[in-house]
Design a protein around this motif. Structure first.
Motif, PDB file in Angstrom:
ATOM      1  N   ASP A  50     127.723  68.668  30.920  1.00 54.74           N
ATOM      2  CA  ASP A  50     127.305  68.064  29.664  1.00 54.74           C
ATOM      3  C   ASP A  50     128.014  66.740  29.395  1.00 54.74           C
ATOM      4  O   ASP A  50     127.469  65.857  28.715  1.00 54.74           O
ATOM      5  N   LEU A  51     129.228  66.569  29.939  1.00 52.58           N
ATOM      6  CA  LEU A  51     129.928  65.287  29.810  1.00 52.58           C
ATOM      7  C   LEU A  51     129.216  64.166  30.552  1.00 52.58           C
ATOM      8  O   LEU A  51     129.499  62.993  30.324  1.00 52.58           O
ATOM      9  N   VAL A  92     121.871  75.472  27.416  1.00 48.79           N
ATOM     10  CA  VAL A  92     121.061  74.293  27.096  1.00 48.79           C
ATOM     11  C   VAL A  92     121.639  73.578  25.883  1.00 48.79           C
ATOM     12  O   VAL A  92     121.698  74.136  24.787  1.00 48.79           O
ATOM     13  N   GLY A  93     122.060  72.328  26.106  1.00 55.42           N
ATOM     14  CA  GLY A  93     122.569  71.521  25.007  1.00 55.42           C
ATOM     15  C   GLY A  93     122.308  70.048  25.232  1.00 55.42           C
ATOM     16  O   GLY A  93     123.085  69.196  24.797  1.00 55.42           O
ATOM     17  N   SER A  94     121.203  69.740  25.904  1.00 56.71           N
ATOM     18  CA  SER A  94     120.951  68.357  26.323  1.00 56.71           C
ATOM     19  C   SER A  94     120.810  67.398  25.149  1.00 56.71           C
ATOM     20  O   SER A  94     121.164  66.220  25.256  1.00 56.71           O
ATOM     21  N   ALA A  95     120.313  67.867  24.024  1.00 53.52           N
ATOM     22  CA  ALA A  95     120.160  66.986  22.869  1.00 53.52           C
ATOM     23  C   ALA A  95     121.509  66.560  22.301  1.00 53.52           C
ATOM     24  O   ALA A  95     121.599  65.552  21.587  1.00 53.52           O
ATOM     25  N   ARG A 148     125.984  63.949  26.685  1.00 50.40           N
ATOM     26  CA  ARG A 148     125.855  62.716  27.469  1.00 50.40           C
ATOM     27  C   ARG A 148     125.021  62.930  28.727  1.00 50.40           C
ATOM     28  O   ARG A 148     124.436  61.989  29.254  1.00 50.40           O
ATOM     29  N   SER A 149     124.983  64.160  29.247  1.00 50.03           N
ATOM     30  CA  SER A 149     124.257  64.434  30.492  1.00 50.03           C
ATOM     31  C   SER A 149     122.828  63.926  30.431  1.00 50.03           C
ATOM     32  O   SER A 149     122.325  63.306  31.383  1.00 50.03           O
ATOM     33  N   ALA A 150     122.128  64.180  29.323  1.00 48.98           N
ATOM     34  CA  ALA A 150     120.748  63.719  29.137  1.00 48.98           C
ATOM     35  C   ALA A 150     120.688  62.471  28.266  1.00 48.98           C
ATOM     36  O   ALA A 150     119.610  62.079  27.815  1.00 48.98           O
ATOM     37  N   ARG A 151     121.867  61.851  28.093  1.00 53.95           N
ATOM     38  CA  ARG A 151     121.975  60.675  27.216  1.00 53.95           C
ATOM     39  C   ARG A 151     121.354  60.983  25.858  1.00 53.95           C
ATOM     40  O   ARG A 151     120.581  60.219  25.315  1.00 53.95           O
ATOM     41  N   VAL A 179     116.857  60.673  28.301  1.00 50.71           N
ATOM     42  CA  VAL A 179     116.333  60.776  29.663  1.00 50.71           C
ATOM     43  C   VAL A 179     115.076  61.629  29.619  1.00 50.71           C
ATOM     44  O   VAL A 179     115.139  62.835  29.363  1.00 50.71           O
ATOM     45  N   GLU A 180     113.954  61.023  29.856  1.00 46.93           N
ATOM     46  CA  GLU A 180     112.674  61.736  29.751  1.00 46.93           C
ATOM     47  C   GLU A 180     112.609  62.862  30.775  1.00 46.93           C
ATOM     48  O   GLU A 180     112.903  62.674  31.961  1.00 46.93           O
ATOM     49  N   GLY A 181     112.230  64.045  30.323  1.00 48.34           N
ATOM     50  CA  GLY A 181     112.056  65.188  31.213  1.00 48.34           C
ATOM     51  C   GLY A 181     113.341  65.723  31.800  1.00 48.34           C
ATOM     52  O   GLY A 181     113.318  66.383  32.842  1.00 48.34           O
ATOM     53  N   TYR A 182     114.469  65.488  31.122  1.00 42.58           N
ATOM     54  CA  TYR A 182     115.750  65.919  31.703  1.00 42.58           C
ATOM     55  C   TYR A 182     115.776  67.425  31.966  1.00 42.58           C
ATOM     56  O   TYR A 182     116.162  67.870  33.049  1.00 42.58           O
ATOM     57  N   LEU A 183     115.388  68.217  30.999  1.00 41.54           N
ATOM     58  CA  LEU A 183     115.429  69.668  31.189  1.00 41.54           C
ATOM     59  C   LEU A 183     114.511  70.108  32.326  1.00 41.54           C
ATOM     60  O   LEU A 183     114.872  70.956  33.143  1.00 41.54           O
TER      61      LEU A 183
END
Length: 258
Positions: A87-88, A121-124, A127-130, A134-138
């Motif tokens: 996630d970092l 799941v914590g992409s929102a 930093r991992s998914a900015r 980042v479109e479609g990261y999951l």
């Protein structure tokens, strides 16, 4: 928003072995100096260095402006720690002391979202998914993460091919220091039996179709392992360079006592 390369991506496109250095000081200044050196990758260590999540994040920030691939070695195969480091924004992680394919499969599951694994799941929020920029990261998260494991025991050497072939494992790094210790040869990374075990592991990982790497601060051994097919090699560390360099200065300018 595009993300930088993982080590897996860099290895797939490289026409030569890749060479990297450890960042073990916990210092973002040292991390940036190493990142700008011309090395292919830098490895921020959490196992044998004074690093927590905040300092790892600072070092990832420090190297982000350079054409170098950052790797983070976690302290252990801990599911929560792996989730936090990913996630970092660490896109390549290294997990030490993996000796069986079952352990390797558990590591892979900890780095993948369901249904492929157990990563929370914590992409929102991360930093991992900015922060979901980042479109479609999951949907494509497995493509954004490279997972390496470290073989450091005789059991790991025996199981190297099966470990490397484990789905979700992108490469295997041999750790000669702990391997030597586990063979009863503490501090003897250059012992013929240790070198033979490293060469055997490199061959088995390559036979599984995965890139094999090794830690080798001795240039002669590093070149030997490259000739044997190592695709990524760690050839130094910030703290070692500082220690030996300062010792050379002292030896040149300060007369011995007496």
């Amino acid at each position: 928003m595009p993300l930088p390369l993982t080590l897996r991506d860099a290895l797939q496109t490289a026409d030569r072995p890749l060479f990297g250095g450890w960042v073990c000081s916990g210092s973002p200044v040292a991390a940036e100096i190493m990142a700008g050196s011309g090395l292919d990758f830098v490895l921020v260590d959490m196992e044998h260095a004074p690093n927590g999540l905040e300092s790892v994040l600072t070092q990832l920030h420090a190297v982000s402006g350079y054409p170098v691939v950052p790797v983070v070695r976690v302290a252990a195969a801990d599911e929560v720690l792996l989730k936090q480091v990913l996630d970092l924004g660490a896109r390549t992680v290294l997990v030490p002391m993996v000796s069986t394919p079952e352990q390797a499969a558990d590591v892979a599951a900890a780095t993948r979202y369901p249904p492929l694994g157990r990563r929370g799941v914590g992409s929102a929020l991360a930093r991992s998914a900015r922060w979901n920029r980042v479109e479609g990261y999951l949907r494509n998260a497995a493509d954004h993460v490279s997972v390496l494991v470290q073989v450091e025991t005789p059991d790991g050497v025996r199981n190297a091919r099966a470990i490397a072939a484990t789905p979700g494992i992108d490469g295997v790094l041999v750790g000669p220091a702990d391997l030597a210790a586990s063979m009863g040869l503490l501090g003897q990374q250059g012992h013929p039996d240790v070198v033979a075990a490293v060469l055997s592991t490199l061959a088995d990982v390559r036979a599984a179709g995965r890139p094999a790497g090794v830690n080798a601060f001795d240039p002669a051994l590093a070149h030997r392992y490259v000739e044997a097919g190592a695709r990524f090699v760690l050839v130094g560390a910030d703290v070692v360079l500082l220690a030996r360099g300062s010792e050379r200065l002292a030896a040149e300018f300060i007369p011995p006592p007496g």
